[in-house]
Write an enzyme that holds these catalytic residues in place. Structure first.
Site, PDB file in Angstrom:
ATOM      1  N   CYS A  50       9.648   1.897   3.385  1.00 32.32           N
ATOM      2  CA  CYS A  50      10.500   0.764   3.762  1.00 32.32           C
ATOM      3  C   CYS A  50      11.930   1.228   4.000  1.00 32.32           C
ATOM      4  O   CYS A  50      12.734   0.485   4.539  1.00 32.32           O
ATOM      5  CB  CYS A  50      10.463  -0.317   2.698  1.00 32.32           C
ATOM      6  SG  CYS A  50      11.175   0.241   1.156  1.00 32.32           S
ATOM      7  N   LYS A  95      -1.197  -7.219  -9.250  1.00 34.07           N
ATOM      8  CA  LYS A  95      -2.152  -7.336  -8.137  1.00 34.07           C
ATOM      9  C   LYS A  95      -1.721  -6.319  -7.089  1.00 34.07           C
ATOM     10  O   LYS A  95      -0.877  -6.595  -6.242  1.00 34.07           O
ATOM     11  CB  LYS A  95      -2.120  -8.763  -7.573  1.00 34.07           C
ATOM     12  CG  LYS A  95      -3.367  -9.260  -6.888  1.00 34.07           C
ATOM     13  CD  LYS A  95      -3.797  -8.582  -5.610  1.00 34.07           C
ATOM     14  CE  LYS A  95      -2.919  -8.626  -4.414  1.00 34.07           C
ATOM     15  NZ  LYS A  95      -3.355  -7.645  -3.371  1.00 34.07           N
ATOM     16  N   PHE A 108       0.802  -1.231   0.000  1.00 37.36           N
ATOM     17  CA  PHE A 108       0.000   0.000   0.000  1.00 37.36           C
ATOM     18  C   PHE A 108       0.833   1.279   0.000  1.00 37.36           C
ATOM     19  O   PHE A 108       0.327   2.345  -0.336  1.00 37.36           O
ATOM     20  CB  PHE A 108      -0.946   0.017   1.223  1.00 37.36           C
ATOM     21  CG  PHE A 108      -0.267   0.458   2.500  1.00 37.36           C
ATOM     22  CD1 PHE A 108      -0.105   1.807   2.784  1.00 37.36           C
ATOM     23  CD2 PHE A 108       0.230  -0.466   3.410  1.00 37.36           C
ATOM     24  CE1 PHE A 108       0.544   2.228   3.952  1.00 37.36           C
ATOM     25  CE2 PHE A 108       0.865  -0.056   4.564  1.00 37.36           C
ATOM     26  CZ  PHE A 108       1.027   1.293   4.837  1.00 37.36           C
ATOM     27  N   GLU A 125       9.078  -4.155  13.249  1.00 30.15           N
ATOM     28  CA  GLU A 125       8.832  -3.100  12.265  1.00 30.15           C
ATOM     29  C   GLU A 125       7.574  -2.343  12.702  1.00 30.15           C
ATOM     30  O   GLU A 125       6.474  -2.912  12.716  1.00 30.15           O
ATOM     31  CB  GLU A 125       8.635  -3.687  10.867  1.00 30.15           C
ATOM     32  CG  GLU A 125       8.380  -2.590   9.844  1.00 30.15           C
ATOM     33  CD  GLU A 125       8.194  -3.094   8.425  1.00 30.15           C
ATOM     34  OE1 GLU A 125       7.630  -4.186   8.232  1.00 30.15           O
ATOM     35  OE2 GLU A 125       8.600  -2.365   7.498  1.00 30.15           O
ATOM     36  N   SER A 173       5.196  -7.011   3.538  1.00 24.63           N
ATOM     37  CA  SER A 173       5.745  -7.343   4.855  1.00 24.63           C
ATOM     38  C   SER A 173       6.497  -8.678   4.814  1.00 24.63           C
ATOM     39  O   SER A 173       6.246  -9.520   3.941  1.00 24.63           O
ATOM     40  CB  SER A 173       4.604  -7.413   5.865  1.00 24.63           C
ATOM     41  OG  SER A 173       3.673  -8.382   5.438  1.00 24.63           O
ATOM     42  N   GLU A 210      -5.036  -4.085  -2.142  1.00 20.24           N
ATOM     43  CA  GLU A 210      -6.467  -3.781  -2.241  1.00 20.24           C
ATOM     44  C   GLU A 210      -6.812  -2.492  -1.498  1.00 20.24           C
ATOM     45  O   GLU A 210      -7.878  -1.925  -1.692  1.00 20.24           O
ATOM     46  CB  GLU A 210      -7.308  -4.963  -1.711  1.00 20.24           C
ATOM     47  CG  GLU A 210      -7.127  -5.328  -0.248  1.00 20.24           C
ATOM     48  CD  GLU A 210      -5.921  -6.252   0.009  1.00 20.24           C
ATOM     49  OE1 GLU A 210      -4.915  -6.144  -0.725  1.00 20.24           O
ATOM     50  OE2 GLU A 210      -5.985  -7.052   0.953  1.00 20.24           O
ATOM     51  N   ARG A 211      -5.853  -1.997  -0.655  1.00 18.05           N
ATOM     52  CA  ARG A 211      -6.133  -0.756   0.075  1.00 18.05           C
ATOM     53  C   ARG A 211      -5.906   0.479  -0.794  1.00 18.05           C
ATOM     54  O   ARG A 211      -6.417   1.543  -0.502  1.00 18.05           O
ATOM     55  CB  ARG A 211      -5.253  -0.694   1.329  1.00 18.05           C
ATOM     56  CG  ARG A 211      -5.724  -1.693   2.388  1.00 18.05           C
ATOM     57  CD  ARG A 211      -4.914  -1.594   3.642  1.00 18.05           C
ATOM     58  NE  ARG A 211      -3.742  -2.455   3.593  1.00 18.05           N
ATOM     59  CZ  ARG A 211      -2.845  -2.545   4.559  1.00 18.05           C
ATOM     60  NH1 ARG A 211      -2.986  -1.815   5.648  1.00 18.05           N
ATOM     61  NH2 ARG A 211      -1.818  -3.347   4.453  1.00 18.05           N
TER      62      ARG A 211
HETATM   63  P1  NAD Z   1       1.408  -6.618   3.135  1.00 13.16           P
HETATM   64  O1  NAD Z   1       2.429  -7.682   3.269  1.00 13.16           O
HETATM   65  O2  NAD Z   1       0.293  -6.592   4.097  1.00 13.16           O
HETATM   66  O3  NAD Z   1       0.719  -6.673   1.670  1.00 13.16           O
HETATM   67  C1  NAD Z   1       1.486  -6.681   0.499  1.00 13.16           C
HETATM   68  C2  NAD Z   1       0.700  -7.399  -0.596  1.00 13.16           C
HETATM   69  O4  NAD Z   1       0.486  -8.754  -0.200  1.00 13.16           O
HETATM   70  C3  NAD Z   1      -0.679  -6.794  -0.870  1.00 13.16           C
HETATM   71  O5  NAD Z   1      -0.911  -6.812  -2.256  1.00 13.16           O
HETATM   72  C4  NAD Z   1      -1.620  -7.730  -0.124  1.00 13.16           C
HETATM   73  O6  NAD Z   1      -2.890  -7.833  -0.744  1.00 13.16           O
HETATM   74  C5  NAD Z   1      -0.908  -9.068  -0.181  1.00 13.16           C
HETATM   75  N1  NAD Z   1      -1.151  -9.890   1.016  1.00 13.16           N
HETATM   76  C6  NAD Z   1      -1.369  -9.450   2.282  1.00 13.16           C
HETATM   77  N2  NAD Z   1      -1.518 -10.506   3.120  1.00 13.16           N
HETATM   78  C7  NAD Z   1      -1.381 -11.610   2.371  1.00 13.16           C
HETATM   79  C8  NAD Z   1      -1.422 -13.002   2.666  1.00 13.16           C
HETATM   80  N3  NAD Z   1      -1.633 -13.454   3.911  1.00 13.16           N
HETATM   81  N4  NAD Z   1      -1.243 -13.878   1.665  1.00 13.16           N
HETATM   82  C9  NAD Z   1      -1.028 -13.450   0.395  1.00 13.16           C
HETATM   83  N5  NAD Z   1      -0.978 -12.143   0.061  1.00 13.16           N
HETATM   84  C10 NAD Z   1      -1.150 -11.230   1.029  1.00 13.16           C
HETATM   85  O7  NAD Z   1       2.206  -5.220   3.127  1.00 13.16           O
HETATM   86  P2  NAD Z   1       1.606  -3.753   3.195  1.00 13.16           P
HETATM   87  O8  NAD Z   1       1.066  -3.510   4.561  1.00 13.16           O
HETATM   88  O9  NAD Z   1       0.743  -3.491   2.025  1.00 13.16           O
HETATM   89  O10 NAD Z   1       2.944  -2.887   2.985  1.00 13.16           O
HETATM   90  C11 NAD Z   1       3.823  -2.545   4.016  1.00 13.16           C
HETATM   91  C12 NAD Z   1       4.986  -3.505   4.103  1.00 13.16           C
HETATM   92  O11 NAD Z   1       5.707  -3.526   2.877  1.00 13.16           O
HETATM   93  C13 NAD Z   1       5.999  -3.099   5.156  1.00 13.16           C
HETATM   94  O12 NAD Z   1       6.412  -4.249   5.834  1.00 13.16           O
HETATM   95  C14 NAD Z   1       7.133  -2.494   4.356  1.00 13.16           C
HETATM   96  O13 NAD Z   1       8.395  -2.536   4.974  1.00 13.16           O
HETATM   97  C15 NAD Z   1       7.101  -3.363   3.144  1.00 13.16           C
HETATM   98  N6  NAD Z   1       7.755  -2.728   2.012  1.00 13.16           N
HETATM   99  C16 NAD Z   1       8.985  -3.176   1.652  1.00 13.16           C
HETATM  100  C17 NAD Z   1       9.663  -2.583   0.608  1.00 13.16           C
HETATM  101  C18 NAD Z   1      11.019  -3.061   0.199  1.00 13.16           C
HETATM  102  O14 NAD Z   1      11.528  -2.592  -0.807  1.00 13.16           O
HETATM  103  N7  NAD Z   1      11.642  -3.957   0.931  1.00 13.16           N
HETATM  104  C19 NAD Z   1       9.064  -1.518  -0.085  1.00 13.16           C
HETATM  105  C20 NAD Z   1       7.788  -1.087   0.309  1.00 13.16           C
HETATM  106  C21 NAD Z   1       7.153  -1.705   1.361  1.00 13.16           C
END
Ligand code: NAD
Length: 492
Positions: A286, A178, A154, A385, A231, A181-182
């Protein structure tokens, strides 16, 4: 989940905008006002399978389209992104909460990836050698994989899809995005603009869904590669599940980034940069600094300079002039961050600036900057985090001690040093175990022509996103050994 009965058509499949028939709705809320921006029926497995089928159908013709022709669509896309940048940034701010300037900044970073991918006729070249044996030549050529997918978070609704999409299609793959969704509205607008370039139908498809959509991509035999950013727990799941289903996978995970503030740093400048890094995008980057490790004299002077700046940060709706920090993404996120601060205090941290109340409109998910001191190694705040506007201060005995603290952290996305000593800077660059390093830089975000690195729990895979790594990830290497004996050549 929403109780709404109508929703916008959020999926783009085979060149058409399609509303899922799913009964599971999701409301996209403006984090600054709680207003519902749109309601979306979350894609179900059949929608995702249709997107993969459309991408599979488009692949044979697209891979045969010369690279030089493929990139013409990206040149047009870049121009459209620039022409519509304010409008796209506004959509990002409305659905994500970050300030308009931050939204414009991330879009610019995304556009730079489109620019780099326009170099594919050069970047995708292999190599060759004549006469590996007498009269025998050998060459390595790069070929696209087929259907590839990206699952994005997101916090950067425009930039992160663009870490992948331009390279994937420029290399001749077809693509399923994909997004989170937020925040699907920015991605939706990007795909609408891509459509305007005349890109053949099915080359880029969009599905807006949750876990079941991701699982369909992970299990679908026609999806050859998955790029993920999000994450760490989800990254680990996707990496294992994707590999178990024979896919190439790159997963960028969560982060806990530290800066080391040396006594010889320019402390006023350092405080300004660290404050921007910790509280910009409400700490939801991140690469945000989560912990500052102060050495020697810096432990006395740096907190004072930092607190002065952090206390003055103007929190509010990211669309308003002069606002420096917007809300966090959801009420749940706000409650989670406040809960972590509380737990940190119970475990002995000292509150220097309490940002849990008093930020912005009561309707929004606002927090103010929080600064804590004395966050010990065993404190939950240290290894968790937080992903919010919270900065922890810790004292380190010297540079070695600070590097050891970073090394003991499970994450390895980024670390930075603030110093005027070349020797300290070099030692830090050499020894600090994170994939991205800043020297007097607060957010060490690699440009599009460098890999977006990340180590340890912040990255699973081999090839990172962006630049040459992106090209290698989205292509297979084929090696050809060739002989053309003179005596086999027919005479005409
Ligand atoms: P998230 O892991 O909740 O979601 C990321 C994606 O995974 C979304 O598209 C979501 O729909 C999907 N998803 C969520 N739960 C899932 C599950 N149980 N099974 C399958 N798919 C699932 O992350 P977020 O809250 O959207 O974003 C924040 C996180 O992203 C933070 O941890 C941040 O550090 C990380 N991030 C990392 C980088 C990097 O370059 N390392 C860059 C940006 C964000």
């Amino acid at each position: 989940m929403s109780t709404a009965t109508t929703s916008i058509a959020a999926n783009h499949i085979g060149g058409a905008w399609i509303r899922s028939l799913s009964a599971e709705y999701f409301d996209i809320k403006n984090p600054a006002t709680s207003e519902t921006l749109a309601s979306i029926a979350l894609a179900e497995p059949s929608d995702v399978a249709a997107a993969v089928d459309a991408a599979s159908a488009a692949f044979p013709a697209w891979r045969r389209t010369p690279p030089q022709e493929r990139i013409q669509y990206l040149f047009k896309f870049k121009r459209l992104l620039e022409e519509h940048s304010t409008e796209i940034a506004r959509i990002t701010t409305e659905e994500n909460g970050k300030t308009l300037a931050e939204s414009l900044g991330e879009l610019q970073r995304g556009i730079e990836n489109v620019e780099v991918a326009c170099g594919i006729p050069t970047l995708m070249q292999g190599y060759n050698l004549e006469d590996i044996a007498a009269g025998i030549d050998e060459m390595m050529i790069r070929q696209p994989l087929g259907v590839v997918a990206a699952i994005t978070p997101f916090n950067f609704p425009a930039m992160i899809p663009l870490w992948f999409l331009p390279y994937a299609i420029a290399c001749g793959n077809t693509f399923v995005l994909k997004p989170s969704e937020r925040v699907p509205l920015t991605a939706r607008r990007l795909v609408e603009l891509l459509e305007q370039t005349g890109l053949p139908k099915g080359v880029v498809n969009l599905v807006v869904g949750g876990k079941s959509a991701v699982d369909t991509l992970l299990h679908h035999p026609d999806v050859k590669a998955i790029s993920f950013v999000g994450s760490t727990p989800v990254a680990k799941y996707i990496y294992a599940e994707g590999a178990a289903h024979g896919k190439r996978v790159q997963c960028q995970g969560g982060a806990k980034n530290f800066v080391v503030v040396m006594p010889d740093a320019d402390l006023e400048m350092t405080a300004k940069i660290v404050s921007d890094s910790a509280f910009g995008c409400a700490g939801q980057r991140c690469l945000a600094v989560a912990g500052a490790l102060t050495v020697g004299e810096a432990s006395r002077e740096f907190p004072r300079a930092l607190l002065e700046l952090a206390a003055k940060i103007r929190v509010g709706n990211g669309l308003d002039d002069g606002v420096q920090m917007g809300p966090v993404i959801t009420p749940d996120s706000k409650a989670r961050i406040s809960g972590l601060i509380e737990r940190g205090l119970e475990q002995g941290a000292e509150m220097l600036l309490d940002g849990r109340t008093g930020g912005g409109d009561a309707q929004g998910n606002f927090l103010r900057p929080t600064v804590l001191a004395g966050v010990s190694e065993s404190n939950d705040l240290n290894g968790t985090e937080i992903f919010g506007p919270v900065l922890s201060l810790r004292e380190a005995a010297d540079l070695d001690d600070a590097i050891q603290m970073i090394a003991r952290n499970p994450y390895g996305n980024s670390s930075a040093i603030f110093t005027s000593s070349g020797n300290s800077a070099r030692k830090f660059r050499y020894e600090s175990p994170t994939g991205n390093i800043g020297v007097n830089i607060g957010v060490a975000a690699p440009m599009a022509y460098f890999p977006f690195s990340g180590w340890k729990d912040s990255f699973l895979g081999v090839l990172h996103g962006q630049g040459r790594d992106g090209v290698a990830f989205y292509t297979d290497q084929k090696v050809v050994v060739e002989r053309w004996p003179k005596e086999w050549t027919r005479k005409f």
